[in-house]
Design a protein around this motif. Structure first.
Motif, PDB file in Angstrom:
ATOM      1  N   GLU A 247      49.974  31.456  39.425  1.00 38.76           N
ATOM      2  CA  GLU A 247      48.688  30.657  39.871  1.00 38.76           C
ATOM      3  C   GLU A 247      48.591  30.918  41.399  1.00 38.76           C
ATOM      4  O   GLU A 247      49.453  30.844  41.942  1.00 38.76           O
ATOM      5  CB  GLU A 247      49.120  29.276  39.238  1.00 38.76           C
ATOM      6  N   CYS A 248      47.242  30.999  41.577  1.00 42.09           N
ATOM      7  CA  CYS A 248      46.893  31.008  43.056  1.00 42.09           C
ATOM      8  C   CYS A 248      46.638  29.433  43.619  1.00 42.09           C
ATOM      9  O   CYS A 248      46.898  28.631  42.720  1.00 42.09           O
ATOM     10  CB  CYS A 248      45.701  31.759  43.102  1.00 42.09           C
ATOM     11  N   GLU A 249      46.181  29.338  44.802  1.00 40.57           N
ATOM     12  CA  GLU A 249      45.961  28.221  45.432  1.00 40.57           C
ATOM     13  C   GLU A 249      44.998  27.469  44.926  1.00 40.57           C
ATOM     14  O   GLU A 249      44.671  26.263  45.047  1.00 40.57           O
ATOM     15  CB  GLU A 249      45.875  28.258  46.923  1.00 40.57           C
ATOM     16  N   MET A 254      46.651  30.849  35.511  1.00 37.81           N
ATOM     17  CA  MET A 254      47.653  31.798  36.139  1.00 37.81           C
ATOM     18  C   MET A 254      46.938  33.219  35.954  1.00 37.81           C
ATOM     19  O   MET A 254      46.503  33.812  34.727  1.00 37.81           O
ATOM     20  CB  MET A 254      49.055  31.724  35.388  1.00 37.81           C
ATOM     21  N   HIS A 255      47.046  34.042  36.904  1.00 40.40           N
ATOM     22  CA  HIS A 255      46.496  35.255  37.266  1.00 40.40           C
ATOM     23  C   HIS A 255      47.611  36.234  36.539  1.00 40.40           C
ATOM     24  O   HIS A 255      49.090  35.796  36.780  1.00 40.40           O
ATOM     25  CB  HIS A 255      46.332  35.790  38.487  1.00 40.40           C
ATOM     26  N   LEU A 256      47.274  37.331  35.895  1.00 38.69           N
ATOM     27  CA  LEU A 256      48.024  38.209  35.374  1.00 38.69           C
ATOM     28  C   LEU A 256      48.851  39.238  36.659  1.00 38.69           C
ATOM     29  O   LEU A 256      48.214  40.327  37.109  1.00 38.69           O
ATOM     30  CB  LEU A 256      47.418  39.283  34.558  1.00 38.69           C
ATOM     31  N   PRO A 312      34.859  33.889  37.716  1.00 41.32           N
ATOM     32  CA  PRO A 312      35.496  34.491  38.863  1.00 41.32           C
ATOM     33  C   PRO A 312      36.298  33.226  39.568  1.00 41.32           C
ATOM     34  O   PRO A 312      36.012  32.334  39.531  1.00 41.32           O
ATOM     35  CB  PRO A 312      34.318  34.728  39.773  1.00 41.32           C
ATOM     36  N   CYS A 313      37.320  33.866  40.127  1.00 40.45           N
ATOM     37  CA  CYS A 313      38.327  32.754  40.906  1.00 40.45           C
ATOM     38  C   CYS A 313      38.060  33.035  42.374  1.00 40.45           C
ATOM     39  O   CYS A 313      38.030  34.260  42.984  1.00 40.45           O
ATOM     40  CB  CYS A 313      39.809  33.350  40.826  1.00 40.45           C
ATOM     41  N   PRO A 314      37.745  31.969  43.250  1.00 38.81           N
ATOM     42  CA  PRO A 314      37.307  32.233  44.733  1.00 38.81           C
ATOM     43  C   PRO A 314      38.570  32.988  45.534  1.00 38.81           C
ATOM     44  O   PRO A 314      38.039  33.404  46.619  1.00 38.81           O
ATOM     45  CB  PRO A 314      37.385  30.704  45.227  1.00 38.81           C
ATOM     46  N   CYS A 315      39.948  33.029  44.931  1.00 42.13           N
ATOM     47  CA  CYS A 315      40.647  33.847  45.553  1.00 42.13           C
ATOM     48  C   CYS A 315      40.576  35.420  45.694  1.00 42.13           C
ATOM     49  O   CYS A 315      41.112  36.261  46.484  1.00 42.13           O
ATOM     50  CB  CYS A 315      42.040  33.533  45.284  1.00 42.13           C
ATOM     51  N   GLY A 316      39.573  35.782  44.845  1.00 42.82           N
ATOM     52  CA  GLY A 316      39.244  37.145  44.631  1.00 42.82           C
ATOM     53  C   GLY A 316      40.064  38.038  43.619  1.00 42.82           C
ATOM     54  O   GLY A 316      39.684  39.309  43.499  1.00 42.82           O
TER      55      GLY A 316
HETATM   56 ZN   LIG Z   1      42.822  32.749  42.090  1.00 45.19          ZN
END
Ligand SMILES: [Zn+2]
Length: 428
Positions: A247-249, A254-256, A312-316
């Protein structure tokens, strides 16, 4: 991002690359894997990733059934002994452990994916991380190499001596700690009993993995308050790879991290039918190796029941994200409704200050199918009295949210078993 050119790659491009890897992997299986050669027959002519749902699923029990004294790994072993550089064991819930061999390339891919997953939490080069996995023979050991890969200073600790762990946190001042959600929760209680200022410690990131729970909002909020830290989760599957997902912030699934190495699908656990990996979808996670050599698996049933986010996730980072809802193995069916003990815990956890957050589901009948009411033990917060109105409110909330009739028994703080590893949520 550890590898922006990979992790932010448009998902369509990723799928095109994965399709090419998948076709090579299939050819490799037909050439080298007795298990898949027999199962696939001409099915491998089915084509690319878009048609993968036509191929049979792989169940752990089927692999196990092919183990012999001459080949203790199983008939899916593809590599020669000289190519194998490591053999992990998985802690089978039934019977003997099964063995997971890796080639040097497999191991490197595991560490690469795991490093991306853990780096997503925001830990950065030069920081210190204390880990608490008693990895021993288990695949989790490979995840430890991810921390070196990220460029962190790694302080390895097991479980079993919380005093020493607390002293190390106080003296060595790590910015991050890696634990199972159960052990992270245990430390919060441990600190409260001793006036140890865990929330004021140097730890600002808590990375949890090993069991579901880190993504349950109420449980996560409790951990974040107790640690004074941001909590993110990671998830792997011993037979496929360690910390495949991270998982990102943004804390929104969770991203793969193992993208490019593993392909993810969803199925309906009851029928095995494919479920589209669309926003809001839920189902059992099924994983396929794309570039594995030692003992690659095709459409492996993970028994992890997940929900999917595709926005879309803000983390990119691109691609679908998952949150583990529970283990298919723990799932109960009460009058046709699927009930995960972890979901029961999540609903109960929302009663915040009144409860400790620990629960135990106690099914009356053997097996999956249960008649209502389903007995649930709910542990009260420290010093709280058993109030019948609270039991009724919890029962009502469980009925509204999970559509299940329960009987709720409130038990005093400390009466349910704590774990330094993984919590038991069901007791038949
Ligand atoms: Zn993310």
């Amino acid at each position: 991002m550890l590898e922006p050119e990979v992790e932010a790659r448009p998902w369509e491009e990723q799928l095109a690359l994965d399709d090419a890897s998948y076709r090579e992997q299939l050819a490799y299986l037909l050439e080298r894997s007795p298990f898949y050669r027999e199962r696939l027959g001409s099915a491998a002519k089915a084509g690319g990733l878009a048609e993968i749902a036509r191929l049979p699923l792989t169940d752990k029990g089927e692999l196990r059934a092919t183990c012999t004294p001459e080949n203790p790994v199983g008939a899916h072993l593809c590599a020669a002994p000289s190519e194998i550089v490591r053999i992990y064991s998985t802690s089978g819930t039934t019977g003997a452990p099964s063995y997971v061999p890796l080639t040097a390339g497999d191991l490197d891919n595991w560490v690469t994916g795991s490093a991306r997953s853990y780096a997503a939490s925001g830990v950065a080069v030069g920081q210190r991380v204390v880990t608490t996995y008693n990895a021993g023979p288990f695949a989790a050991g490979a995840a430890l190499a991810a921390f070196d890969r990220i460029g962190l200073c790694h302080i390895p600790f097991g479980t079993g001596n919380t005093e020493r762990l607390a002293a190390a946190i106080e003296l060595l001042r790590p910015e991050a700690a890696v634990l199972t959600p159960s052990y992270a929760a245990h430390l919060v209680e441990w600190a409260a009993e001793r006036d140890f200022d865990l929330a004021g410690s140097s730890v600002v990131r808590v990375l949890v993995a090993g069991e579901p729970g880190g993504g349950e909002p109420a449980f996560r909020a409790k951990l974040e308050a107790g640690w004074g830290a941001r909590v993110t989760e990671a998830m792997g599957v011993g037979d496929i790879g360690v910390s495949l997902w991270g998982e990102c912030e943004e804390q929104d699934g969770m991203h793969l991290g193992a993208r490019g190495f593993v392909h993810a699908e969803l199925i309906d656990p009851a029928t095995g039918a494919a479920v589209e990996l669309a926003d809001g979808a839920t189902g059992e996670l099924v994983l396929t190796h794309l570039r594995h050599r030692a003992a690659p698996l095709l459409r492996f049933r993970t028994r992890d029941h997940v929900s999917v986010r595709t926005g879309p996730c803000p983390c990119g980072r691109t691609g679908p994200r998952v949150r583990c809802v529970g283990r298919t193995d723990d799932m109960l069916i009460v009058r046709g409704v699927n009930v995960f003990p972890s979901a029961v815990r999540e609903v109960v956890g929302a009663f915040g200050a009144a409860v400790s957050g620990n629960i135990l589901v106690r099914p009356q009948a053997a097996g999956v199918k249960q008649e209502p009411p389903l007995p649930v033990r709910v542990e009260l917060a420290r010093g709280a009295d058993a109030d019948p109105a609270l039991a009724e409110a919890i029962r009502e909330r469980l009925r509204n949210v999970l559509v299940v009739q329960t009987s709720v028994e409130l038990v005093p703080f400390g009466s349910l078993q704590r774990s330094e590893y993984k919590s038991k949520l069901v007791e038949h």
